[in-house]
Design a protein around this motif. Structure first.
Motif, mmCIF file in Angstrom:
data_model
loop_
_atom_site.group_PDB
_atom_site.id
_atom_site.type_symbol
_atom_site.label_atom_id
_atom_site.label_comp_id
_atom_site.label_asym_id
_atom_site.label_seq_id
_atom_site.Cartn_x
_atom_site.Cartn_y
_atom_site.Cartn_z
ATOM 1 N N LYS A 621 -0.583 20.657 -4.959
ATOM 2 C CA LYS A 621 -1.598 21.009 -3.030
ATOM 3 C C LYS A 621 -1.597 19.484 -2.996
ATOM 4 O O LYS A 621 -1.837 19.189 -1.964
ATOM 5 C CB LYS A 621 -1.991 21.500 -3.166
ATOM 6 N N ALA A 622 -2.172 19.015 -4.029
ATOM 7 C CA ALA A 622 -2.717 17.684 -3.950
ATOM 8 C C ALA A 622 -1.768 16.520 -3.015
ATOM 9 O O ALA A 622 -2.332 16.182 -2.533
ATOM 10 C CB ALA A 622 -3.190 16.468 -4.947
ATOM 11 N N GLY A 623 -0.437 16.777 -3.738
ATOM 12 C CA GLY A 623 0.854 16.189 -3.171
ATOM 13 C C GLY A 623 1.138 16.341 -2.294
ATOM 14 O O GLY A 623 1.516 15.320 -1.113
ATOM 15 N N MET A 624 0.985 17.510 -1.674
ATOM 16 C CA MET A 624 1.395 18.076 -0.618
ATOM 17 C C MET A 624 0.471 17.521 0.534
ATOM 18 O O MET A 624 0.533 16.641 1.881
ATOM 19 C CB MET A 624 1.163 19.221 -0.211
ATOM 20 N N ALA A 625 -0.946 17.474 0.470
ATOM 21 C CA ALA A 625 -1.918 16.346 1.210
ATOM 22 C C ALA A 625 -1.907 15.171 1.276
ATOM 23 O O ALA A 625 -1.836 13.841 2.825
ATOM 24 C CB ALA A 625 -3.216 17.212 0.754
ATOM 25 N N PHE A 626 -1.534 14.792 0.405
ATOM 26 C CA PHE A 626 -1.062 13.047 0.283
ATOM 27 C C PHE A 626 -0.154 12.802 1.244
ATOM 28 O O PHE A 626 -0.354 11.652 1.917
ATOM 29 C CB PHE A 626 -0.587 12.519 -1.005
ATOM 30 N N ALA A 627 0.961 13.993 1.205
ATOM 31 C CA ALA A 627 2.178 12.938 1.966
ATOM 32 C C ALA A 627 1.416 13.424 3.307
ATOM 33 O O ALA A 627 2.480 12.444 4.004
ATOM 34 C CB ALA A 627 3.473 14.155 1.633
ATOM 35 N N VAL A 628 1.036 15.147 3.845
ATOM 36 C CA VAL A 628 0.444 14.200 5.166
ATOM 37 C C VAL A 628 -0.388 13.324 5.428
ATOM 38 O O VAL A 628 -0.345 13.041 6.977
ATOM 39 C CB VAL A 628 0.174 15.740 5.263
ATOM 40 N N ASN A 629 -1.343 13.052 4.455
ATOM 41 C CA ASN A 629 -1.864 12.196 5.212
ATOM 42 C C ASN A 629 -1.615 10.879 5.510
ATOM 43 O O ASN A 629 -1.516 9.953 6.016
ATOM 44 C CB ASN A 629 -3.517 11.464 4.352
ATOM 45 N N LEU A 630 -0.331 10.462 4.398
ATOM 46 C CA LEU A 630 0.956 9.773 4.631
ATOM 47 C C LEU A 630 1.307 9.309 5.529
ATOM 48 O O LEU A 630 1.275 8.410 6.102
ATOM 49 C CB LEU A 630 1.341 9.046 3.365
ATOM 50 N N LEU A 631 1.903 10.354 6.024
ATOM 51 C CA LEU A 631 3.139 10.358 7.531
ATOM 52 C C LEU A 631 1.933 10.118 8.700
ATOM 53 O O LEU A 631 2.273 9.373 9.361
ATOM 54 C CB LEU A 631 2.872 12.048 6.904
ATOM 55 N N VAL A 632 0.296 10.549 8.509
ATOM 56 C CA VAL A 632 -0.687 10.148 9.521
ATOM 57 C C VAL A 632 -0.864 9.152 9.313
ATOM 58 O O VAL A 632 -0.762 8.214 10.625
ATOM 59 C CB VAL A 632 -1.136 11.499 9.952
ATOM 60 N N PHE A 633 -1.628 8.499 8.381
ATOM 61 C CA PHE A 633 -1.758 7.417 7.987
ATOM 62 C C PHE A 633 -1.825 6.171 7.958
ATOM 63 O O PHE A 633 -1.654 4.820 7.870
ATOM 64 C CB PHE A 633 -2.904 7.042 7.478
ATOM 65 N N GLY A 634 -0.532 6.532 7.519
ATOM 66 C CA GLY A 634 0.589 5.187 6.791
ATOM 67 C C GLY A 634 -0.570 4.783 5.389
ATOM 68 O O GLY A 634 -1.502 5.425 5.167
ATOM 69 N N GLY A 635 -0.257 3.609 4.853
ATOM 70 C CA GLY A 635 -0.584 3.406 3.776
ATOM 71 C C GLY A 635 -0.084 2.236 2.906
ATOM 72 O O GLY A 635 0.487 1.399 3.130
ATOM 73 N N TYR A 636 -0.822 1.459 1.979
ATOM 74 C CA TYR A 636 -0.878 0.224 1.337
ATOM 75 C C TYR A 636 -0.928 -0.222 0.040
ATOM 76 O O TYR A 636 -1.989 1.019 -0.199
ATOM 77 C CB TYR A 636 -2.527 -0.689 2.312
ATOM 78 N N SER A 637 -1.055 -1.288 -0.996
ATOM 79 C CA SER A 637 -1.277 -1.193 -2.277
ATOM 80 C C SER A 637 -2.860 -1.626 -2.674
ATOM 81 O O SER A 637 -3.063 -2.819 -1.923
ATOM 82 C CB SER A 637 -0.190 -2.005 -2.491
ATOM 83 N N ASP A 638 -3.817 -0.935 -3.379
ATOM 84 C CA ASP A 638 -4.852 -1.096 -3.643
ATOM 85 C C ASP A 638 -4.765 -1.086 -4.951
ATOM 86 O O ASP A 638 -4.775 -0.153 -5.385
ATOM 87 C CB ASP A 638 -5.323 -0.330 -3.012
ATOM 88 N N HIS A 639 -4.924 -2.199 -5.829
ATOM 89 C CA HIS A 639 -4.619 -2.615 -6.892
ATOM 90 C C HIS A 639 -3.482 -1.662 -7.858
ATOM 91 O O HIS A 639 -4.149 -0.916 -9.050
ATOM 92 C CB HIS A 639 -6.100 -2.625 -8.092
ATOM 93 N N GLY A 640 -2.845 -1.253 -7.627
ATOM 94 C CA GLY A 640 -1.514 -0.491 -7.583
ATOM 95 C C GLY A 640 -2.069 1.128 -7.442
ATOM 96 O O GLY A 640 -0.517 1.441 -7.696
#
Length: 732
Positions: A621-640
């Protein structure tokens, strides 16, 4: 709390002359769970219904049929009152409703036939040919239907019995006019020619009107029938509004009358006496005595036959450990000797006191169950009863389900946003549903949502986003330092956290299963200490010995690294655990034979590993929520680590890894898409959370936990009586 309310078995004995008054009093007390007489006393048979029972039953059936016809429900109708002429009023209502119902059935049949005729004539309207031109010929055959014109014409051309033909089409409808040869038979040549062709035939309506006029006439008839149907429904609705309260009140009174009239069927009766037995909560005996004494005085003898022990036992006269008092509150007498046969009842007419010896006439009935739980745990009785009502002799697991189910649910989902929505959904169900089950389900949802919010606070997550990224830094520092926010992590990108949750799930499983085995041990004590030791304590030894050894320093270099990292027990404890494991296996072999020994890996190891489904749901469930948010907001690398590119967070100087929909060009497309994906994506995760976390934990409760001690199959306490609807507040 783990035991149901203690029950007493009572007996009421008297002459038949006072039986109606006794029945009425017991019914009003709504206290006694009547036992069915089992025919075990010589000279006593089951009683007959009181005079008038059949008539009351017939009227009750009539009233319920009328309520069904009116679609009447208790929820939207206030209780009414009845007058002396209620039977005449009921008959008038019955007659009128039956007339309307019969007429409604006739109108519906007529309406169905009209619809069928409209459907049949519709294809002819596409042809545009008057219906009288499609029938009545002697020299040619006419056929109308739907099919391929090419196939029809080819079949007609190939048929030797067809001299000439013509086809007319309109939409998918084909009309065929064919002239047979002189030597053709009397059969319809078109029918014979089209035997091998896929062709759906339409019978020609018998009318001289054109299709459009015919359809218009049928439509007008349909409107007339629908209008009549609306009038009938309106009149029935009026009867429902005006007479609904009256019908409910009559049903209530008749139900009471039928209950009382049929009560003697459960009694033991002779020519002049009766004996009624049943179960009451142990603390209510004096109230029963006072009620009966106030109604019939000393004309009956009331006896408390036993206060049932929780250990399993066969009920009957020989099993009673304490026969009751004399009806005036005397202390129970001495134990009945097993060889002693209970005295036969005796009774006299004329209002004299009847008496009987100590002993029961119903020998094998078990005490009914009243669950005795704290108020917050009561809704979770629903989950227990889905397996079965606890037996009187069993420990009730409701409070343990209350303590573990919402906790585990919250641990698996762990999100403030989801938890808040779960609580709102639960509150909505609690408000909307009037049934006890619906309200219990809503309350369970509220509890599950509350623990989801608690764990979400500890995980520092709201809709899968760490609060540190959108809460001002100063505020978040206070939250994390003093209020434990950001104390835990789900471990999607931190392996140590994921390993911790694996160990935590195993420890939770060990605690859960140990509680179940301990409860099973207590239950088995009623069968003897040896049975409890070999059937339950053996598994406690085997399971705990195995896992203490696994998480000990003994042979730690040969164990998987993550196990070695959590080796909290010294080597000596590990060796002792192996010894305990061996003792457990030996005890299992003594109790269950060689087959039980082969089950040790499944019970002692496999059942605990079953709890890893909790960490699987957590990470999924954490991974699914992570995928939704990554698709919406995008992401960047912060200390790995991958962090979301939120509008509230300064991402300058970080490497952009994925551009979300929110930052897509042009913005007028990207922003609406981002909102859509965010809303529906998290709704999907929310619903899957219910099915995954809710069902998986329910499975752990039912299969792993209940299997260790719980059977179910008890009888629910249902006192003889009736809670009157008229006592409830009436609607304005």
């Amino acid at each position: 709390m783990l035991r149901p309310e203690r029950m007493s078995k009572v007996s009421v004995t008297g002459s038949k002359g006072v039986m109606p008054a006794v029945i009425e009093t017991i019914h009003e007390l709504n206290l006694v769970h009547l036992s069915d007489y089992d025919g075990s006393w010589q000279g006593f048979d089951n009683g007959n219904p009181i005079e008038g029972a059949e008539n009351a039953s017939e009227k009750l059936v009539t009233v319920r049929a009328l309520e069904s016809a009116l679609e009447l429900s208790e929820e939207d109708t206030a209780p009414g009152t009845i007058d002396d002429d209620w039977e005449q009023r009921l008959e008038r209502i019955r007659t009128r409703i039956n007339e309307l119902d019969d007429r409604r059935s006739e109108v519906r049949d007529d309406l169905r036939r009209v619809d069928e005729r409209i459907d049949r004539v519709a294809p002819f309207a596409e042809l545009g040919i008057d219906l009288d031109l499609l029938s009545g010929y002697e020299s040619v055959d006419v056929l109308v239907g739907e099919g391929s014109v090419e196939d029809v014409e080819a079949a007609l051309e190939a048929d030797d019995d067809v001299r000439a033909f013509e086809t007319f089409t309109g939409g998918d409808v084909v009309a065929v006019v064919a002239a047979p040869t002189e030597d053709a038979g009397e059969e319809n040549v078109v029918d014979d020619a089209l035997v091998g062709v896929e062709f759906a035939r339409h019978p020609v309506p018998e009318t001289e009107q054109g299709p459009d006029a015919y359809v218009a006439e049928l439509e007008e008839r349909k409107r007339e029938l629908e209008s009549e149907l609306d009038e009938i429904d309106a009149e029935l609705e009026g009867i429902r509004d005006n007479e609904g309260s009256f019908l409910l009140r009559v049903e209530e009174e008749l139900s009471i009358e039928v209950q009382r009239a049929e009560a003697p069927l459960q009694f033991a009766t002779s020519g002049r006496a009766f004996i009624a037995e049943g179960w009451i909560p142990a603390g209510e005996y004096e109230r029963l005595v006072d009620g009966l004494r106030g109604a019939v005085g000393d004309s009956v003898e009331i006896e408390q036959l036993e206060v049932a022990d929780y250990e399993e036992h066969e009920h009957g006269a020989e099993a009673h450990t304490g026969s009751g008092g004399n009806g005036d509150g005397d202390e129970p007498g001495a134990e009945t000797d097993e060889a002693e046969q209970p005295a036969q009842p005796k009774a006299t007419d004329g209002g004299h006191t009847t008496g009987r010896g100590s002993g029961a006439v119903t020998m094998d009935d078990q005490p009914p169950v009243i669950l005795n739980n704290i108020t917050p745990a009561k809704p979770f009785e629903l989950l227990v009863k889905m397996v079965g009502q606890p037996k009187y002799s069993e420990l009730d697991p409701t409070v343990l389900v209350f303590l573990t189910y919402p906790f585990a649910f919250g641990y698996m989902i762990g999100d403030i946003g989801y938890g808040l929505i779960y609580m709102l959904m639960g509150f909505g169900a609690w408000k909307v549903f009037d049934s006890d089950a619906g309200k219990a389900l809503g309350t369970i949802g509220i509890w599950a949502g509350a623990f989801t919010m608690i764990f979400g606070w500890l995980y520092d997550e709201m809709f899968g986003i760490h609060m540190e990224y959108f809460v001002p830094e100063g505020i978040h520092h206070v939250m994390s330092t003093f209020l434990f926010a950001n104390t835990l992590d789900k471990g999607l990108q931190a392996t140590d956290w994921a390993l911790l949750w694996i160990v935590f799930s195993l420890v939770f499983g060990l605690i859960h299963l140990n509680i179940g085995l301990i409860l099973g041990f207590v239950n088995e004590l009623s069968h003897g200490v040896e049975a409890a030791v070999t059937e339950r304590l053996s598994w406690i030894f085997a399971m705990n010995g195995l896992f203490v050894w696994i998480f000990s320093d003994h042979l730690v270099t040969q164990k998987p690294e993550f196990v070695a990292n959590y080796a909290v027990f010294p080597e000596a404890a590990g060796l002792a655990a192996l010894a305990i494991l061996g003792v457990g296996v030996v005890l299992v072999g003594i109790g269950e034979g060689i087959a039980g020994v082969f089950e040790v890996p499944a019970w002692a190891f496999g059942h605990v590993l079953s709890y890893l489904r909790m960490v699987a749901v957590l990470l999924a469930k954490a991974g699914m929520a992570f995928a939704v948010n990554l698709l919406v907001f995008g992401g960047y690398s912060d200390h790995g680590y991958t962090a979301f590119n939120l509008p509230t967070y300064d991402v300058s100087g970080y490497e952009q890894e994925f551009v979300g929909l929110l930052w897509m060009d042009p913005a007028w497309i990207g922003i609406p898409l981002a909102i859509l994906v965010f809303v529906f994506g998290h709704i999907l995760v929310l619903l899957l959370g219910i099915t995954a976390a809710g069902i998986q934990m329910l499975r752990l409760e039912y299969v792993e936990f209940f299997q260790k001690f719980y059977e179910g199959g008890g009888e629910e306490y249902e006192p003889f009586g009736h809670e009157e609807r008229s006592a409830q507040p009436q609607a304005d």
